[in-house]
Design an enzyme around this catalytic site. Structure first.
Site, PDB file in Angstrom:
ATOM      1  N   LYS A 215      12.167 -78.227  -5.962  1.00 18.43           N
ATOM      2  CA  LYS A 215      13.223 -78.792  -5.277  1.00 18.43           C
ATOM      3  C   LYS A 215      12.989 -78.973  -4.134  1.00 18.43           C
ATOM      4  O   LYS A 215      12.339 -78.160  -3.199  1.00 18.43           O
ATOM      5  CB  LYS A 215      14.480 -77.968  -5.663  1.00 18.43           C
ATOM      6  CG  LYS A 215      15.583 -78.810  -4.734  1.00 18.43           C
ATOM      7  CD  LYS A 215      17.041 -77.628  -5.142  1.00 18.43           C
ATOM      8  CE  LYS A 215      18.002 -78.068  -4.357  1.00 18.43           C
ATOM      9  NZ  LYS A 215      19.152 -77.590  -4.537  1.00 18.43           N
ATOM     10  N   LYS A 268      13.319 -82.458  -8.217  1.00 12.71           N
ATOM     11  CA  LYS A 268      14.396 -83.252  -7.237  1.00 12.71           C
ATOM     12  C   LYS A 268      14.124 -83.687  -6.106  1.00 12.71           C
ATOM     13  O   LYS A 268      13.627 -82.409  -5.314  1.00 12.71           O
ATOM     14  CB  LYS A 268      15.563 -82.102  -7.523  1.00 12.71           C
ATOM     15  CG  LYS A 268      16.901 -82.454  -6.905  1.00 12.71           C
ATOM     16  CD  LYS A 268      17.781 -81.352  -7.083  1.00 12.71           C
ATOM     17  CE  LYS A 268      18.989 -81.501  -6.328  1.00 12.71           C
ATOM     18  NZ  LYS A 268      19.911 -80.575  -6.133  1.00 12.71           N
TER      19      LYS A 268
END
Ligand code: PBG
Length: 344
Positions: A215, A268
């Site tokens: 992330k 992400k």
């Protein structure tokens, strides 16, 4: 001059365009196909009754009260979407985000309601503290006067291991409420192992962990922070989320989470990180998810609202690209709309 039987100068040339001449041909040789099975639909749930509050920067998305979110989950399931990902906006926030591990907190309550209304729906709980803490960071912050204060660490530092204990505790509470999958999104070291160990210690070994393994600290989360009412009150998240310039580091993070027992892994945001999706896909055999985040969604909507892009065409193009890069699953705010488009 007699030209009729002369072969063209490019006779025998390779002509890939032959395979693109008609719609049926293009369909026949299409390599990547989207399906509602690929989608995970994020939902924002807030306290209150009979509420559907539109999120300004995410057209078509809302904050829902628990009594209204069940209908939204049911309509998503009817469209063929197998899973929802839940984010909570608690009534009150505090330094350690206690609503997150309160069995009557916003998310445990929503999990029970959704599981009751749509038992087949896979309920994934986003496991992070930023929506629940008054300072907006993803766990316990090093502050004088706090129980875990460590004078050897800088003030304002996100304390890793005390946060892990709370993540495990909240995960058990969400799993006991009926969550099928816990999705830690805080990028703390050891979060997957801590959660797995906590779940197993409570005989919740059927509950899966979907790790937000790679992330990035991204500007594309802008609209989400409005949606979840969770902007950090000081600093940013670059001490724990990854530098967008790094790919090798993503492979290291993913490998650690796989070793710690993750059942699925996530990259992400999605579109600016397709190289990472592809590299993770090649390096691992677990299902890979990619999160098309709030800013990716808002960007397409803003351009479409100006008449600069065709929303349907560009949304489906980005979703297809994410799958083509190697994602098995896509977390997307377009889930319901895309499922409808695909059915037409
Ligand atoms: C919580 C969390 C965030 C998102 C998902 N989980 C925000 C953040 O890390 O700042 C962003 C999702 C989106 O932008 O759609 N840690």
């Amino acid at each position: 001059m007699e030209l009729e039987h002369k072969s063209s100068p490019s006779a025998g040339a390779v002509r890939p365009r032959r395979l693109r001449r008609t719609a049926a041909l293009r369909r026949m040789v299409q390599e990547t196909r989207l399906s509602p099975d690929d989608f995970i639909y994020p939902l924002f749930i807030r306290h209150g009754h009979d509420l559907q509050l539109p999120i300004r920067s995410m057209p078509g998305q809302s904050q829902w009260s628990v009594d209204r979110v069940t209908e939204e989950a049911r309509s998503a399931y009817r469209l063929g979407i197998p899973a929802v990902l839940l984010f909570g906006i608690p009534e009150s926030k505090d330094a350690c985000g206690s609503d997150n591990y309160d069995p009557n907190g916003i998310i445990p309550t929503a999990i029970r309601a959704i599981k009751d209304a749509v038992p087949e729906m896979i309920v994934i709980s986003d496991m992070c503290f930023c929506e629940y803490t008054d300072h907006g960071h993803c766990g316990i912050i090093n502050q004088p006067g706090e129980a875990h204060y460590n004078p050897r660490l800088p003030e304002g530092y996100l304390l890793n291991d005390p946060t892990l204990e709370l993540l495990a505790r909240a995960s058990v509470v969400h799993a006991e409420a009926g969550a099928d999958m816990i999705a830690p999104s805080g990028m703390l070291d050891g979060m997957v192992r801590a959660i797995r160990t906590g779940l197993d210690a409570h005989s919740l070994d059927h509950v899966m962990v979907l790790s937000y393994a790679a992330k990035y600290a991204s500007g594309f989360y802008g609209p989400f922070r409005e949606a979840a009412e969770s902007p950090p009150q000081f600093g940013d998240r670059s001490e724990y989320q990854m530098n967008s310039a790094n790919q090798r580091e993503a492979l290291k993070e993913v490998a650690l989470d796989v070793a710690e027992g993750a059942d699925m892994i996530m990259v992400k945001p999605a579109l600016p990180y397709l190289d990472v999706v592809s590299a993770v896909r090649q390096a691992h055999n677990l299902p890979v998810a990619a999160y098309q985040v709030s800013g990716e969604y808002a960007m397409l909507h803003a351009a479409a609202a100006n008449g600069w892009l065709d929303l349907r065409r560009c949304a489906l193009e980005t979703l297809t690209s994410i799958k083509r890069a190697g994602a098995d699953l896509i977390v997307t705010y377009f889930a319901k709309e895309a499922a409808q488009w695909l059915a037409e």
